[in-house]
Motif scaffolding. Structure first.
Motif, PDB file in Angstrom:
ATOM      1  N   HIS A  38      -5.836 -17.675  10.886  1.00 26.03           N
ATOM      2  CA  HIS A  38      -6.106 -17.905   9.426  1.00 26.03           C
ATOM      3  C   HIS A  38      -7.250 -17.295   9.280  1.00 26.03           C
ATOM      4  CE1 HIS A  38      -3.393 -21.035  10.493  1.00 26.03           C
ATOM      5  NE2 HIS A  38      -2.966 -20.893   9.040  1.00 26.03           N
ATOM      6  N   THR A  39      -7.525 -16.572   8.087  1.00 24.12           N
ATOM      7  CA  THR A  39      -8.858 -16.016   7.490  1.00 24.12           C
ATOM      8  C   THR A  39      -9.893 -16.964   6.806  1.00 24.12           C
ATOM      9  OG1 THR A  39      -7.862 -13.662   7.386  1.00 24.12           O
ATOM     10  CG2 THR A  39      -9.813 -14.085   6.315  1.00 24.12           C
ATOM     11  N   PHE A  40     -10.793 -17.457   7.497  1.00 24.93           N
ATOM     12  CA  PHE A  40     -11.622 -18.314   6.839  1.00 24.93           C
ATOM     13  C   PHE A  40     -13.026 -18.099   6.731  1.00 24.93           C
ATOM     14  CE2 PHE A  40     -14.161 -22.299   7.211  1.00 24.93           C
ATOM     15  CZ  PHE A  40     -13.302 -23.192   6.479  1.00 24.93           C
ATOM     16  N   ALA A  41     -13.494 -18.267   5.464  1.00 31.59           N
ATOM     17  CA  ALA A  41     -14.900 -17.999   5.303  1.00 31.59           C
ATOM     18  C   ALA A  41     -15.679 -19.270   4.887  1.00 31.59           C
ATOM     19  CB  ALA A  41     -15.026 -17.097   3.908  1.00 31.59           C
ATOM     20  N   ASP A  42     -16.950 -19.082   5.486  1.00 32.53           N
ATOM     21  CA  ASP A  42     -17.844 -20.316   5.596  1.00 32.53           C
ATOM     22  C   ASP A  42     -19.183 -19.780   4.851  1.00 32.53           C
ATOM     23  OD1 ASP A  42     -18.332 -23.075   6.086  1.00 32.53           O
ATOM     24  OD2 ASP A  42     -18.782 -22.871   8.016  1.00 32.53           O
ATOM     25  N   GLY A  43     -19.454 -20.383   3.727  1.00 33.46           N
ATOM     26  CA  GLY A  43     -20.780 -19.965   3.248  1.00 33.46           C
ATOM     27  C   GLY A  43     -21.670 -21.355   2.576  1.00 33.46           C
ATOM     28  N   TYR A  44     -22.971 -20.944   2.887  1.00 31.48           N
ATOM     29  CA  TYR A  44     -23.682 -22.095   2.235  1.00 31.48           C
ATOM     30  C   TYR A  44     -24.917 -21.348   1.204  1.00 31.48           C
ATOM     31  CZ  TYR A  44     -21.948 -24.305   6.519  1.00 31.48           C
ATOM     32  OH  TYR A  44     -20.935 -25.026   7.213  1.00 31.48           O
ATOM     33  N   VAL A  45     -25.273 -22.066   0.447  1.00 32.41           N
ATOM     34  CA  VAL A  45     -26.342 -21.671  -0.492  1.00 32.41           C
ATOM     35  C   VAL A  45     -27.477 -22.798  -0.439  1.00 32.41           C
ATOM     36  CG1 VAL A  45     -26.997 -20.891  -2.997  1.00 32.41           C
ATOM     37  CG2 VAL A  45     -24.779 -20.376  -2.086  1.00 32.41           C
ATOM     38  N   HIS A  46     -28.664 -22.308  -0.184  1.00 26.62           N
ATOM     39  CA  HIS A  46     -29.825 -23.367  -0.306  1.00 26.62           C
ATOM     40  C   HIS A  46     -29.863 -24.137  -1.532  1.00 26.62           C
ATOM     41  CE1 HIS A  46     -33.527 -25.325   0.237  1.00 26.62           C
ATOM     42  NE2 HIS A  46     -33.376 -24.806   1.482  1.00 26.62           N
ATOM     43  N   PRO A  47     -29.930 -25.330  -1.700  1.00 25.67           N
ATOM     44  CA  PRO A  47     -30.100 -25.771  -3.018  1.00 25.67           C
ATOM     45  C   PRO A  47     -30.965 -25.462  -4.094  1.00 25.67           C
ATOM     46  CG  PRO A  47     -29.470 -27.600  -1.432  1.00 25.67           C
ATOM     47  CD  PRO A  47     -29.928 -25.897  -0.551  1.00 25.67           C
ATOM     48  N   ARG A  48     -32.132 -25.025  -3.497  1.00 23.62           N
ATOM     49  CA  ARG A  48     -33.230 -24.422  -4.520  1.00 23.62           C
ATOM     50  C   ARG A  48     -32.936 -23.013  -5.072  1.00 23.62           C
ATOM     51  NH1 ARG A  48     -36.459 -24.697   0.132  1.00 23.62           N
ATOM     52  NH2 ARG A  48     -36.730 -22.707   1.258  1.00 23.62           N
ATOM     53  N   HIS A  49     -31.860 -22.472  -4.335  1.00 20.84           N
ATOM     54  CA  HIS A  49     -31.178 -21.002  -5.039  1.00 20.84           C
ATOM     55  C   HIS A  49     -30.004 -21.122  -5.690  1.00 20.84           C
ATOM     56  CE1 HIS A  49     -34.624 -18.904  -3.402  1.00 20.84           C
ATOM     57  NE2 HIS A  49     -34.655 -19.427  -2.060  1.00 20.84           N
ATOM     58  N   VAL A  50     -29.541 -22.305  -6.036  1.00 19.29           N
ATOM     59  CA  VAL A  50     -28.270 -22.254  -6.615  1.00 19.29           C
ATOM     60  C   VAL A  50     -28.487 -21.748  -8.079  1.00 19.29           C
ATOM     61  CG1 VAL A  50     -26.572 -23.684  -7.599  1.00 19.29           C
ATOM     62  CG2 VAL A  50     -27.240 -24.087  -5.254  1.00 19.29           C
ATOM     63  N   GLY A  51     -27.256 -21.117  -8.585  1.00 27.13           N
ATOM     64  CA  GLY A  51     -27.528 -20.450  -9.753  1.00 27.13           C
ATOM     65  C   GLY A  51     -28.240 -19.174  -9.865  1.00 27.13           C
ATOM     66  N   ARG A  52     -28.613 -18.259  -8.732  1.00 31.71           N
ATOM     67  CA  ARG A  52     -29.267 -17.136  -8.884  1.00 31.71           C
ATOM     68  C   ARG A  52     -28.123 -15.822  -8.177  1.00 31.71           C
ATOM     69  NH1 ARG A  52     -34.912 -17.444  -6.022  1.00 31.71           N
ATOM     70  NH2 ARG A  52     -35.002 -15.139  -7.273  1.00 31.71           N
ATOM     71  N   GLY A  53     -27.003 -16.320  -8.087  1.00 33.32           N
ATOM     72  CA  GLY A  53     -25.919 -15.272  -7.898  1.00 33.32           C
ATOM     73  C   GLY A  53     -25.663 -15.216  -6.379  1.00 33.32           C
ATOM     74  N   VAL A  54     -26.230 -16.019  -5.383  1.00 33.78           N
ATOM     75  CA  VAL A  54     -26.060 -16.034  -4.189  1.00 33.78           C
ATOM     76  C   VAL A  54     -24.612 -16.452  -3.571  1.00 33.78           C
ATOM     77  CG1 VAL A  54     -26.726 -17.028  -1.730  1.00 33.78           C
ATOM     78  CG2 VAL A  54     -28.415 -16.575  -3.795  1.00 33.78           C
ATOM     79  N   GLY A  55     -24.008 -17.499  -4.132  1.00 31.78           N
ATOM     80  CA  GLY A  55     -22.818 -17.771  -3.918  1.00 31.78           C
ATOM     81  C   GLY A  55     -21.641 -16.505  -4.381  1.00 31.78           C
ATOM     82  N   THR A  56     -21.801 -16.136  -5.571  1.00 29.72           N
ATOM     83  CA  THR A  56     -21.150 -15.018  -5.895  1.00 29.72           C
ATOM     84  C   THR A  56     -21.020 -13.955  -4.718  1.00 29.72           C
ATOM     85  OG1 THR A  56     -21.282 -15.741  -8.261  1.00 29.72           O
ATOM     86  CG2 THR A  56     -20.639 -13.415  -7.849  1.00 29.72           C
ATOM     87  N   ARG A  57     -22.324 -13.562  -4.312  1.00 27.77           N
ATOM     88  CA  ARG A  57     -22.479 -12.477  -3.346  1.00 27.77           C
ATOM     89  C   ARG A  57     -21.789 -12.803  -2.132  1.00 27.77           C
ATOM     90  NH1 ARG A  57     -21.703  -8.079  -2.429  1.00 27.77           N
ATOM     91  NH2 ARG A  57     -23.159  -6.548  -1.917  1.00 27.77           N
TER      92      ARG A  57
END
Length: 295
Positions: free
Chosen positions: A69-88
């Motif tokens: 299965h193709t599986f992505a795992d991603g983490y965004v530091h809580p202090r950077h949420v809302g700055r486009g990191v998750g989208t990228r």
């Protein structure tokens, strides 16, 4: 935003990032640096992983697993949420999956992370499964398992019984969600991975026939039940419960008093109830999302 590939020297920073996410949403860190390094032995860091930096600070980390299965795992530091990191992160992992001509991609996030779940749903991901992390804190030696008549457990002789061990797990989990077949894997390569410890792998035999298998580990800051599988002819005889207690005892003897595992909330064998009967409790929930890339 600066995007680059991780190197071995980045393991402590990636561990700290994951710990910050876990602490924010579940109250305590789970993964250790050793866990991160173990996972990296299964990846090509030059192709399967990314670091995302903002203002010189590590703001995000992602990796892509492309097995059955193709599986992505991603983490965004809580202090950077809302700055486009998750989208990228989504763009990077989807782009790589498309470049490899893969048709679907999965992504798991903590159920408590409302920002991540909303982001995935806005990008046409749909929830397909829920998983629980369950754990037990042992302040005394666990009960001694009672084995069904005629069955005996023994440490795995990896040189002699590796094929039977993996075939047993393969058959036991054949209908489980997300199962990746054990047959055909390079067992020699697995033995060379960081942290491989065959003394925590066990097989239950009925005479010379394998009936069940147990794979334990030490990770996520404690004991870990990685796989526990009982073949159909030997189910409903208390073997799964006995094997779980055996794992508790072996890990406890190693000084691991907190033991955890992951379980599909919709497991058809009723595993969740079995773990609760053994004294385990749910510590957090994760949701697996999936998206078709070829639409």
């Amino acid at each position: 935003m600066n995007i680059r590939r991780p190197t071995d020297a980045d393991a402590p920073a990636v561990t700290a990032l994951i710990a910050a996410v876990d602490t924010y949403f579940i109250g305590e860190p789970e993964a250790t640096e050793e866990d991160v390094r173990k996972q990296w032995t299964e990846l090509d860091l030059d192709k399967d992983a990314w670091l995302l930096e903002l203002d010189g600070d590590l703001a995000g980390y992602a990796d892509l697993h492309t097995g059955a299965h193709t599986f992505a795992d991603g983490y965004v530091h809580p202090r950077h949420v809302g700055r486009g990191v998750g989208t990228r992160i989504i763009e990077l992992t989807e782009g790589e999956a498309l470049a490899r001509k893969l048709n679907t991609i999965q992504n798991a996030v903590l159920a408590a992370d409302e920002h991540a779940t909303a982001l995935l749903e806005s990008r046409d991901y749909s929830p397909i499964r829920h998983f629980y992390r369950m754990a037990i804190e042992l302040d005394a030696p666990p009960p001694t398992p009672e084995w069904p008549p005629g069955l005996q457990v023994e440490p795995l002789d990896y040189d002699k019984d590796a094929a039977a061990f993996h075939a047993t797990l393969d058959e036991a989990f054949a209908e489980e969600f997300g199962h990746e077949p054990e047959r055909g894997i390079d067992w020699r390569a697995r033995r060379e991975r960081r942290g491989f410890d065959p003394e925590l792998w066990f097989v239950v035999k009925d005479k010379d026939e394998a009936a069940a298998a147990l794979l334990c580990d030490v990770r996520f800051g404690g004991g870990w039940i990685a796989s526990i599988g009982v073949l159909e002819p030997w189910r409903r005889r208390g073997l799964g419960y006995a094997l779980l207690l055996h794992g508790f005892n072996e890990l406890y003897r190693r000084g691991e008093h907190r033991i955890a595992l992951g379980v599909d909330a919709e497991n058809p064998t009723g595993a969740t109830r079995l773990y609760e009967r053994a004294g385990m409790h749910k510590t957090f929930e994760a949701v697996v999302y999936e998206k078709r890339l070829d639409l």
